[in-house]
Every structure is written in C-alpha cells, then in structure tokens.
Write an enzyme that holds these catalytic residues in place. Structure first.
Site, PDB file in Angstrom:
ATOM      1  N   ASP A  78       0.082  -5.970  -0.063  1.00 44.68           N
ATOM      2  CA  ASP A  78      -1.048  -6.375  -0.896  1.00 44.68           C
ATOM      3  C   ASP A  78      -0.594  -7.629  -1.625  1.00 44.68           C
ATOM      4  OD1 ASP A  78      -2.882  -4.298  -0.355  1.00 44.68           O
ATOM      5  OD2 ASP A  78      -1.860  -2.971  -1.766  1.00 44.68           O
ATOM      6  N   CYS A 112       0.856  -1.184   0.000  1.00 42.80           N
ATOM      7  CA  CYS A 112       0.000   0.000   0.000  1.00 42.80           C
ATOM      8  C   CYS A 112       0.895   1.237   0.000  1.00 42.80           C
ATOM      9  CB  CYS A 112      -0.900  -0.020   1.232  1.00 42.80           C
ATOM     10  SG  CYS A 112      -1.828   1.513   1.455  1.00 42.80           S
TER      11      CYS A 112
END
Length: 131
Positions: A55, A48
């Site tokens: 992620d 992120c």
C-alpha cells in the site's frame, strides 16, 4: 484451473516493527505563535495485512507546534519502518497521529494518507488531534 496466487504471500511484519524509538523531538522557539508546519512525502508504504501486497501513499503531516518539533531524519526513519508492516490504511494513519502527538504534544495535528488506487479504489484517510 487452480488459482496459483491463492497460496502466495509476502513477508508481513507485525506492529512491533514500527520504530517509535527512533523518533526525536527538538525544541521549538516560538510556542506563542500558531505557525503551521507541514511535511509531505510521496514515499510512504506499508503492506496489506492479508496479502502482503504494498500500500503506497502520499502522506501529509500538518501541525501547530507547542514546545517541540519533530526532527526530520528521525521522522523519515520512523515512516520507513512501516515498509513491511501489515496494517490497514486507516490504522496506519491513526497510529502515526498517535505516535507523533505523544512525542510532540502539539496544539493541533492532522495526518492525511492518500493511498494509491488498488482494485479500482483509492483511499483518503484524515485523522485529527486538537488540544
């Protein structure tokens, strides 16, 4: 009570760490055919851009080659270069599509990122190119 996590961040790298130079193409011997090639990895990760939290995604790359195929080891190194890059999920999928289309000039390509749930929401991003 203060939020002790508010000031915590992990190292986040910029887009310049995405290693497009490692990508290699190899000749495709059947350009007259419409063969569909599909690569799948469960190991794609980026972070992120605001928090640095990971992620992770199942990534599917599907294409109809014209003159070139991507060399798989180079693809693995390229995808791994995203590991600490701060990039939105939607942008990562489109960037991968753009980089591979530039390298391979395929007849068709689709990149699908199925990002694992974070905050109760999973994300699926589909980016396509057609010649």
């Amino acid at each position: 009570m203060s939020d002790k996590y508010q000031q915590r961040r992990f190292d986040i790298y910029g887009y310049e760490k995405i290693d497009t130079e490692v990508l290699e193409a190899i000749p495709y011997e059947y350009p007259e055919k419409n063969t569909v090639v599909e690569y799948i990895t469960e190991e794609f990760s980026s972070v992120c851009p605001w928090t640095g939290l990971p992620d992770t995604a199942k990534l599917t790359i599907r294409y109809i080659p014209h003159q070139k195929l991507v060399e798989l080891k180079s693809l693995k190194y390229y995808l791994t270069s995203y590991r600490n890059v701060g990039i939105l999920q939607e942008h990562a999928v489109n960037r991968i599509l753009d980089d591979l289309v530039k390298l391979l000039e395929p007849k068709f390509m689709e990149v699908i990122g199925e990002f694992h749930e974070r905050g109760g929401i999973s994300t699926k991003v589909v980016a396509r190119y057609e010649k």
